[in-house]
Design an enzyme around this catalytic site. Structure first.
Site, PDB file in Angstrom:
ATOM      1  N   SER A 126      50.891  43.818  41.341  1.00 52.06           N
ATOM      2  CA  SER A 126      49.946  43.663  42.440  1.00 52.06           C
ATOM      3  C   SER A 126      50.115  44.855  43.383  1.00 52.06           C
ATOM      4  CB  SER A 126      50.180  42.323  43.151  1.00 52.06           C
ATOM      5  OG  SER A 126      49.255  42.153  44.209  1.00 52.06           O
ATOM      6  N   TYR A 131      39.717  47.491  45.461  1.00 49.70           N
ATOM      7  CA  TYR A 131      41.073  47.527  44.921  1.00 49.70           C
ATOM      8  C   TYR A 131      41.880  46.365  45.488  1.00 49.70           C
ATOM      9  CZ  TYR A 131      45.833  49.103  44.006  1.00 49.70           C
ATOM     10  OH  TYR A 131      47.146  49.162  43.605  1.00 49.70           O
ATOM     11  N   LYS A 182      43.644  42.907  43.607  1.00 43.90           N
ATOM     12  CA  LYS A 182      45.048  42.520  43.703  1.00 43.90           C
ATOM     13  C   LYS A 182      45.209  41.140  44.336  1.00 43.90           C
ATOM     14  CE  LYS A 182      46.513  46.224  41.727  1.00 43.90           C
ATOM     15  NZ  LYS A 182      47.028  46.124  40.342  1.00 43.90           N
TER      16      LYS A 182
END
Length: 278
Positions: free
Chosen positions: A135, A149, A153
């Site tokens: 992550s 992005y 995660k």
């Protein structure tokens, strides 16, 4: 260990660390020729490389079958493959954002599914395995210009936490979600940086600072030191207390995690009274 995204960054560094320690590695990358220097240095009985596009379910199944054929038991899977994308939400085309999610989230989901199945059905009963989910500290602080992005995660963290609660304890499967901060990798060399939207061109903005990093500004801690810690978690040198753990990696990641905790504490103190009796 099975390593995805082994051509660079955390994946490449982890592959090198494992080989130096004498461990067996099944290293995958979109282009396995990027690992040619390692295949000429280490014997095929220790290192096997393979092409893997994590957005292909068939490719994932094939890769795991090859790993099982090569080494038999798979004890650890480093679910590391991923990409980055920098740009304002208004500047990023939907198709690029969806592609990022296909790699960072759905690709990681496909690898997770195959890893769990392998730990349970291929390894000896009760041997289990460790699934390392890559992550980011972006889940503690989501920087400007990295909305998609960060979303990818956040998504894999929620997925992993829920997945861990589906595991029967007797399977002995551990899931460790890693939240590294800023490390010296070449992730930004492979980052798509979108042209700036005119409305966000203030040179002093936080967004422009992120763009500066994405355009090659150096910084960050040693990825080798991070992987030394990750190796301890994966190997059991540091005991994993529960079926699922989320572990910040690096001083910056812990600084951000503490800031997040402070914000959550403040939120509870201010707004909990409003929900009294509801």
């Amino acid at each position: 260990m099975v390593v995805t995204g082994a051509s660079s960054g955390f994946g490449r560094s982890m592959t090198e660390l494992l080989l130096k320690k004498g461990d067996n590695v099944f290293a995958t990358a979109r282009d396995p020729s990027t690992l040619a220097d390692l295949t000429t240095t280490y014997p095929a009985k220790q290192l096997v490389t393979a092409a893997l596009d994590v957005t292909s379910a068939t490719a994932i199944t094939t890769a795991f079958a090859q790993a099982k054929s090569s080494f038999g038991q798979i004890d650890v899977v480093f679910n590391n493959a991923g990409q980055n994308l920098v740009g304002e939400v208004e500047a990023v085309p939907d198709e690029m954002a969806r592609k990022l999610m296909e790699i960072n989230f759905w690709g990681a989901v496909g690898v997770s599914r195959e890893a769990i199945k392998t730990f349970r059905e291929v390894n000896p009963a009760g041997a289990g395995g460790v699934l390392l989910q890559m992550s980011s500290a972006a889940t503690s602080y989501s920087a400007a210009g990295m909305s998609y992005y960060a979303a990818s995660k956040w998504a894999i963290e929620g997925f992993s936490e829920s997945l861990s609660r589906e595991m029967d304890p007797k399977w002995n499967i551990k899931i460790i979600t890693l939240e590294p901060g800023w490390f010296k990798t070449d992730i930004f060399k492979n980052t798509s940086v979108m042209p700036s939207h005119p409305a966000y061109n203030d040179p002093a903005s936080a967004l422009m600072q992120v763009r500066g990093i994405a355009n090659g500004v150096e910084g960050g801690a040693s990825v080798e030191s991070a992987n030394a810690l990750i190796y301890k978690l994966a190997s059991g040198e540091v005991e994993v207390q529960k079926e699922h753990m989320t572990v910040p990696v690096g001083e910056q990641a812990f600084w951000l995690a503490k800031k997040k905790l402070e914000a959550l504490k403040m939120m509870v103190e201010i707004y909990e009274p409003l929900s009294a009796g509801i």
